[in-house]
Design a protein around this motif. Sequence first.
Motif, PDB file in Angstrom:
ATOM      1  N   ALA A  89      29.449   9.218 -26.663  1.00 28.77           N
ATOM      2  CA  ALA A  89      30.496   9.971 -26.193  1.00 28.77           C
ATOM      3  C   ALA A  89      31.232   8.900 -25.338  1.00 28.77           C
ATOM      4  O   ALA A  89      32.325   9.154 -24.805  1.00 28.77           O
ATOM      5  CB  ALA A  89      29.791  10.939 -25.367  1.00 28.77           C
ATOM      6  N   GLY A  90      30.691   7.759 -25.288  1.00 25.71           N
ATOM      7  CA  GLY A  90      31.364   6.817 -24.192  1.00 25.71           C
ATOM      8  C   GLY A  90      32.096   5.405 -25.264  1.00 25.71           C
ATOM      9  O   GLY A  90      32.413   5.909 -26.420  1.00 25.71           O
ATOM     10  N   THR A  91      32.082   4.294 -24.792  1.00 31.63           N
ATOM     11  CA  THR A  91      32.785   3.290 -25.328  1.00 31.63           C
ATOM     12  C   THR A  91      31.937   1.978 -25.597  1.00 31.63           C
ATOM     13  O   THR A  91      32.817   1.160 -26.318  1.00 31.63           O
ATOM     14  CB  THR A  91      34.022   2.924 -24.349  1.00 31.63           C
ATOM     15  N   ILE A  92      30.864   1.807 -25.327  1.00 34.37           N
ATOM     16  CA  ILE A  92      30.082   0.717 -25.649  1.00 34.37           C
ATOM     17  C   ILE A  92      29.873   0.431 -27.257  1.00 34.37           C
ATOM     18  O   ILE A  92      29.342   1.330 -27.895  1.00 34.37           O
ATOM     19  CB  ILE A  92      28.818   0.682 -24.537  1.00 34.37           C
ATOM     20  N   ASP A  93      29.928  -0.552 -27.689  1.00 33.68           N
ATOM     21  CA  ASP A  93      29.880  -0.910 -28.897  1.00 33.68           C
ATOM     22  C   ASP A  93      28.214  -1.392 -29.158  1.00 33.68           C
ATOM     23  O   ASP A  93      28.051  -2.400 -29.064  1.00 33.68           O
ATOM     24  CB  ASP A  93      30.765  -1.959 -29.575  1.00 33.68           C
ATOM     25  N   PHE A  94      27.487  -0.425 -29.360  1.00 31.35           N
ATOM     26  CA  PHE A  94      26.159  -0.608 -29.382  1.00 31.35           C
ATOM     27  C   PHE A  94      25.640  -1.333 -30.923  1.00 31.35           C
ATOM     28  O   PHE A  94      24.697  -2.155 -30.784  1.00 31.35           O
ATOM     29  CB  PHE A  94      25.252   0.762 -29.272  1.00 31.35           C
ATOM     30  N   ARG A  95      26.408  -1.303 -31.657  1.00 33.89           N
ATOM     31  CA  ARG A  95      26.393  -1.682 -33.132  1.00 33.89           C
ATOM     32  C   ARG A  95      26.408  -3.156 -32.928  1.00 33.89           C
ATOM     33  O   ARG A  95      25.463  -3.905 -33.347  1.00 33.89           O
ATOM     34  CB  ARG A  95      27.219  -1.159 -34.129  1.00 33.89           C
ATOM     35  N   ARG A  96      27.459  -3.685 -32.325  1.00 32.58           N
ATOM     36  CA  ARG A  96      27.442  -5.257 -32.055  1.00 32.58           C
ATOM     37  C   ARG A  96      26.442  -5.644 -31.356  1.00 32.58           C
ATOM     38  O   ARG A  96      26.144  -6.769 -31.659  1.00 32.58           O
ATOM     39  CB  ARG A  96      28.972  -5.352 -31.284  1.00 32.58           C
ATOM     40  N   ILE A  97      25.877  -4.750 -30.113  1.00 29.18           N
ATOM     41  CA  ILE A  97      24.997  -5.525 -29.209  1.00 29.18           C
ATOM     42  C   ILE A  97      23.788  -5.694 -30.191  1.00 29.18           C
ATOM     43  O   ILE A  97      22.852  -6.563 -30.253  1.00 29.18           O
ATOM     44  CB  ILE A  97      24.800  -4.666 -28.039  1.00 29.18           C
ATOM     45  N   PHE A  98      23.454  -4.417 -30.962  1.00 29.99           N
ATOM     46  CA  PHE A  98      22.105  -4.404 -31.586  1.00 29.99           C
ATOM     47  C   PHE A  98      21.862  -5.424 -32.636  1.00 29.99           C
ATOM     48  O   PHE A  98      20.984  -5.932 -33.103  1.00 29.99           O
ATOM     49  CB  PHE A  98      21.888  -2.952 -32.301  1.00 29.99           C
TER      50      PHE A  98
END
Length: 281
Positions: free
Chosen positions: A237-246
Amino acid sequence: MGAAPAVAHKGKPGHHGKPGHKGNRPVPPGQISIQMYTLRSIMNGTEIDKNFARLARYGYNRVELAGLYGRTAREMKRTLDRVGIRATSSHEGISATPEALQTKISNARTLGQKYMVVPYLASTNADDWYRWADQMNAEAAVVRRAGIKYGYHNHAHEFTTDLGGGLTPWDIFTSRLDPRLVHLEVDLYWAVTGGVGVGAADPVQFAIDTIREAPQETLQYHVKDREASGDFADLGAGTIDFRRIFRAHQPKEYIVENDQPDVTPLQTAEVGYRYLRKIRF
């Protein structure tokens, strides 16, 4: 907090990683956990057992404890065993005495933990951070002999507090903590918020660079989303690009957390588990 350091990490901006986007790597279900601080408002009385059972139904088979709710470690172990959950980690402050550390180790061994993590330290005095780093190294050496890994969990102020001449707590910890003894539990919300605080052009890249550049290994993530306003958000629901971090780094544990769940803690837990099972990177 003091003034922010002048130098910021740089990188390409990215979009938010929504589940279902193309990618071939999932988060292994056996590496998904939840920080029980997220459920703190409902962990009382007879609801304690019910809430652990609900977490198990959502799919969780591990948790990170933030206290024992008045139970002994042995009682907590029996509670978790009944629903098929293991406490693999816990948040524990720096120990006031050697005896206090031994009690934490005994509890962790009873529970079958792999990790013990210091959750929060704060000071505007550099000497405190040097002293804490030295104590953590000493404690970690004792904890390692018990077969447990000792870590540190960040907030944003480690990156934004100027201790003098641009020196930050993160500078001290990453240079002073022994990487053979102490690992990092990187809170992704707070790492990104730290990037915002230091004026990074790309706060997500700041978080990635923080992980890459630290001599200490990042074994655990707190996966916590962030609204553009800076408010906490449930995962997705937010804005953090977790795919990129993972993609950039895969830890051993992905721990769901929301410091202030918007609707209910149980919804946060269920949404968080579903998000981590669906995301591909």
